[in-house]
Scaffold this active site. Structure first.
Site, short mmCIF file in Angstrom:
data_model
loop_
_atom_site.label_atom_id
_atom_site.label_comp_id
_atom_site.label_asym_id
_atom_site.label_seq_id
_atom_site.Cartn_x
_atom_site.Cartn_y
_atom_site.Cartn_z
N HIS A 323 7.41 59.74 -11.34
CA HIS A 323 8.72 59.20 -11.70
C HIS A 323 8.65 57.83 -12.33
O HIS A 323 9.62 57.38 -12.95
CB HIS A 323 9.64 59.17 -10.48
CG HIS A 323 10.26 60.52 -10.20
ND1 HIS A 323 9.62 61.47 -9.47
CD2 HIS A 323 11.43 61.07 -10.57
CE1 HIS A 323 10.38 62.55 -9.39
NE2 HIS A 323 11.49 62.33 -10.06
N GLY A 324 7.55 57.15 -12.15
CA GLY A 324 7.45 55.85 -12.80
C GLY A 324 6.25 55.07 -12.30
O GLY A 324 5.80 55.25 -11.17
#
Lengths: 470, 412
Positions: A323-324
């Site tokens: 997600h990051g």
């Protein structure tokens, strides 16, 4: 380019519709491929090169994997590893290099390391890399046939509806549709309706919530109150759902207009009664991907509890990191991994015995705290916000301004709450079934919603220049 | 299921018609140069070349072009504003919508004095908030105090007026609570405590507003000419000189269709409009004012005008610009009647523009724009007194008053 922009709806889509339905069937794939590249390259055309290399390598290795799949397992495995390796290398390089540099620089003696300033994340790389990987794996496993033609394969990866933010389409789910599918007015109508519904979710609900989030965040930084912390978390919980599921709706709708059937990506996640259920209802295509290509190959739940927990831990670390490239996403992944293991060990059985209202509140609370972690890339700000929710470090319970804002946003919050449940859809279906007048009203309602959504898009670009500061 | 098929055809047709009609309208409506309501030039069709395309500049300019030139832009804007009203939001774009067409900006980009950047070193804009940072207010008022004491050593008095924002004045027009305004005013008062001549008008404006007096515009962030007159009266009182009575002015209406910055920011296109007045002293037959405006600090290059009011601004949207011809770095107002006049320096933001017409009744004025100046050099021999007129919005969103710390050191 984003779907919720005027240039997408009134230039890109308009031209594409004419072009696509005007050319002979044979050429339609090529049209989709070409416009998808344009769609992708709109913001930063350089990254087309990155994507093209990824596509070319997976396409090429596909032949080798298919060739040796049955005759030479070792070689097939090697080519699979190479194909996956090249794709992952791009993802790792663009997404995570600076994260590692920044963290290594914290170690003694390595402080000379500085992030590479020109390194930017190519849009959609996390999504299309996973799609490309699914092709190589599906071919290796024999779940899908080799795609010999470049255009259909390129279109699979670049198909503009799902290119930037999913759903992550597994190759085997779409294999046949690439070459044989039908477009018709029934599909188009359904697709248009779905697109408008998604647009409304994004523009009318998610963006309204985003406004509250921005505001509450700024307030919290100066004088935190219990109510403003809750406002931030609740508004963000709604924002991310309507933003993301709205995007998926638009993608599914657009796909359907052109004859594609994508799998659903969301299934009313906020009515879940456990975190386990939540992750079956949220971003389904990602969970499925991890389950199929990571969890099960690791042994899934078939090799004893301990191995299963290890597998859950691996999957959720990866999910978080996907997600990051930031610590809070890792924490977020671990957080859900831990919750899922706890539920597996004993909690799930107990939750089932509780009244639905109680288990829903349980699930919503932990989902919302999850979003709190997700939102705050600055982990210490996240901790402060969590504290403020329970009065730790808060100036007061609520300011008069909090109450004023709560009151004026009440209708919007209420709409969001209802729209997060299946109630509107059920109501729609019942009316649709029962009353012919309602069925006739549906196209008009779609048009009205589209009109209002466009009005909001136009207004969001309203940027008066004020002779202000002087 | 024949009926459903027809409905699907209708759905498809409606969707296509909506998309194509607006697309065609977009193509066939001529492009506009600029927007009156948004007060800016609009994006024209960008020039295509490979360089601009590959850098992504072309793409983003096309986006802008679509946004700016979209047909029925204002109609869509009104639909959105109406919808927000329907949802009972009571605000639009951070602008409060109050009784009798009163508008006020609620959210400001308050600064804590630091420059913030993200992990990649990109500058992060201050978020919009109704809060403010005490430390920033304090340091700026401390700077004013330093200037005050430097000037006092040379026998020059400093009069400080920090006019409130509309939201601090027109509280009674909104459901929005006044606690944030109250907190800011409290903070300003506390930190201004050491100043000898701090003109505290916060209660005065609120009371006058509640009394139905037209002291602040409804659609603009400035005070009205009446509001500026009251400031003048208070400044005179503090300076121990007599102010001209309200009755000794002729009130001239320059425009009654003024739609100001606040309405523009809020996207309220059909709000009540404001009246712009300029006042002239009745017995000014033998008083002639000359104004010299310049856009460089040295004040060398500029032009001379024989009126403080530039009525040509009334034809444009920036009607408040009629006072002192809008914002200039350096302005000098002198009496050309040959009589002796005291000399004053006015350090200001745009609130000072409509105040200047009154101060000029008594003083020869040098007017400096605080935001524009890097260095302020005050020669105490030249001035009898110094005025500061600087709006609270600028106090919390900028740090220009800190320049006064340097100015204090330069006083010789």
């Amino acid at each position: 380019m984003v779907f919720s922009s005027l240039v997408f709806i009134f230039a890109f889509l308009a031209v594409l519709l004419v072009l696509y339905f005007a050319v002979p069937k044979k050429l339609r794939m090529l049209v989709l491929f070409a416009v998808s590249l344009l769609f992708y390259g709109w913001g930063e055309p350089v990254f087309i090169i990155v994507m093209a290399v990824s596509i070319a390598s997976a396409y090429g290795f596909g032949f080798l994997i298919a060739k040796y799949r049955e005759t030479n397992a070792k070689k097939a495995k090697l080519y699979l590893a190479l194909s996956l390796g090249i794709n992952l290398a791009f993802l790792l390089f663009f997404k995570y290099t600076n994260f590692f540099i920044r963290n290594l620089a914290l170690l003694p003696g390595l402080s000379a390391l500085t992030p590479i300033p020109w390194l930017k994340l190519p849009i959609g790389i996390s999504f299309y890399t996973f799609q490309i990987m699914s092709y190589s794996i599906d071919v290796y496993r024999g779940d899908a046939a080799l795609q010999r033609r470049l255009v259909p394969f390129g279109t699979y990866v670049t198909l503009f509806p799902q290119l930037i933010a999913g759903p992550i389409v597994r190759y085997k789910d779409i294999d046949e549709q690439l070459t044989s599918r039908t477009e018709n007015v029934d599909k188009f109508a359904l697709g248009a309706r779905r697109f408008v519904a998604g647009l409304a979710k994004k523009i009318l609900l998610a963006d309204a919530m985003a406004e509250i989030v921005r505001y509450a965040d700024a307030s919290l930084a100066v004088s935190p109150t219990v109510v403003s912390a809750w406002m931030l978390v609740i508004a963000y919980t709604f924002q991310i759902y309507f933003d993301f599921s709205g995007y998926s709706d638009m993608a599914i709708g657009l796909g359907r207009m052109f004859g594609f059937e994508f799998l659903e990506n969301f299934n009313y996640p906020y009515v879940s009664r456990s975190i386990t259920e939540f992750w079956r209802r949220w971003h389904i295509s990602l969970s499925t991907w991890f389950k199929e290509y990571v969890y099960i190959p690791l042994g899934g739940n078939r090799k004893g509890k301990l191995k299963q927990f290890r597998n859950i831990a691996v999957v959720w670390l990866l999910t978080g990191f996907w997600h990051g490239a930031s610590w809070n996403f890792l924490i977020w992944g671990v957080y859900f991994g831990v919750l899922l293991i706890i539920e597996k060990v004993f909690l799930l059985k107990r939750l089932e015995k509780l009244p639905a209202a109680v288990s829903r509140i349980y699930a919503l609370f932990f989902i919302a705290v999850g979003w709190l972690i997700f939102y705050h890339t600055d982990v210490s700000a996240g901790v402060r916000c969590l504290g403020a929710m329970f009065g730790i470090g808060a100036d007061s319970f609520a300011s008069a301004t909090d109450l004023y804002d709560l009151l004026r946003y009440l209708p919007t919050f209420a709409i969001c709450a209802v729209a997060s449940t299946p109630i509107p859809k059920k109501l729609f279906e019942r009316l649709h079934e029962k009353y012919s007048a309602f069925r006739w009203a549906v196209p008009a309602m779609m048009l009205a919603v589209l009109f209002v959504a466009v009005a909001y898009i136009v207004s969001s670009t309203f940027s008066p220049f004020l002779y202000y500061i002087f | 299921m024949k009926q459903q098929r027809i409905i699907n055809i209708v759905t498809t047709a409606l969707f296509a018609v909506f998309v194509f009609v607006l697309s065609l309208a977009f193509i066939f409506t001529p492009d506009k140069e600029s927007s009156q309501t948004e007060r800016r030039k609009l994006q024209q069709f960008p020039e295509f070349n490979w360089g601009s395309f590959s850098s992504g500049k072309f793409g983003s300019q096309i986006n802008e072009y679509f946004n700016d030139q979209f047909p029925l832009r204002e109609t869509f804007l009104e639909i959105k504003t109406a919808f927000e009203r329907l949802l009972l939001k009571r605000e639009n774009n951070g602008v409060l919508i109050g009784k009798d067409g009163q508008l006020a900006v609620r959210l400001f980009q308050a600064t804590d004095g630091e420059i913030h950047s993200d992990a990649d070193g990109n500058y992060i804009e201050e978020p919009y908030t109704d809060k403010f940072y005490e430390a920033n207010v304090k340091s700026q008022l401390d700077a004013i105090k330093e200037l005050e004491s430097s000037l006092a050593e040379k026998g020059v008095k400093l009069y400080v007026l920090l006019p409130p924002r509309t939201v601090d004045v027109a509280c009674s027009a909104f459901y929005y609570p006044s606690e944030n305004s109250d907190a800011l005013i409290r903070c300003v008062r506390e930190n201004a405590a050491g100043l000898e001549n701090f003109i505290d008008m916060y209660d005065i404006y609120r009371a006058r507003y509640d009394n139905g007096e037209y002291v602040y515009y409804k659609t603009d962030h400035h005070w009205t000419t009446l509001g500026a007159y009251y400031a003048y009266a208070e400044l005179c009182k503090a300076a121990g000189v007599s102010a001209l009575a309200q009755s000794s002015f002729t009130v001239n209406v320059a425009a009654d269709d003024f739609t100001g910055t606040t309405a523009a920011k809020g996207g309220m296109l059909h709000n009540d409009t404001d009246t712009v007045e300029y006042w002239t002293a009745k017995d000014s037959s033998n008083v002639k004012l000359k104004m010299f405006v310049s856009n460089d600090y040295s004040g060398k290059n500029g032009e001379t005008r024989d009126s403080l009011f530039d009525l040509s601004y009334i034809d444009g949207y920036d009607k408040y610009g009629m006072f002192l011809s809008g914002t200039n770095v350096y302005t000098e107002i002198t009496h050309s009647d040959g009589a002796f006049h005291k000399k004053a320096l006015l350090l200001k933001d745009s609130f000072g523009h409509s105040l200047a017409q009154f101060l000029a009744c008594r003083y020869d004025l040098t007017v400096l724009n605080l935001a524009d100046l890097a260095k302020i050099n005050i020669d105490p021999q030249e001035y009898d007194c110094v005025f500061i007129c600087y709006n609270l919005e600028n106090v919390i969103t900028a740090r220009h008053l800190l320049k006064l710390r340097w100015a204090a050191k330069l006083v010789e």
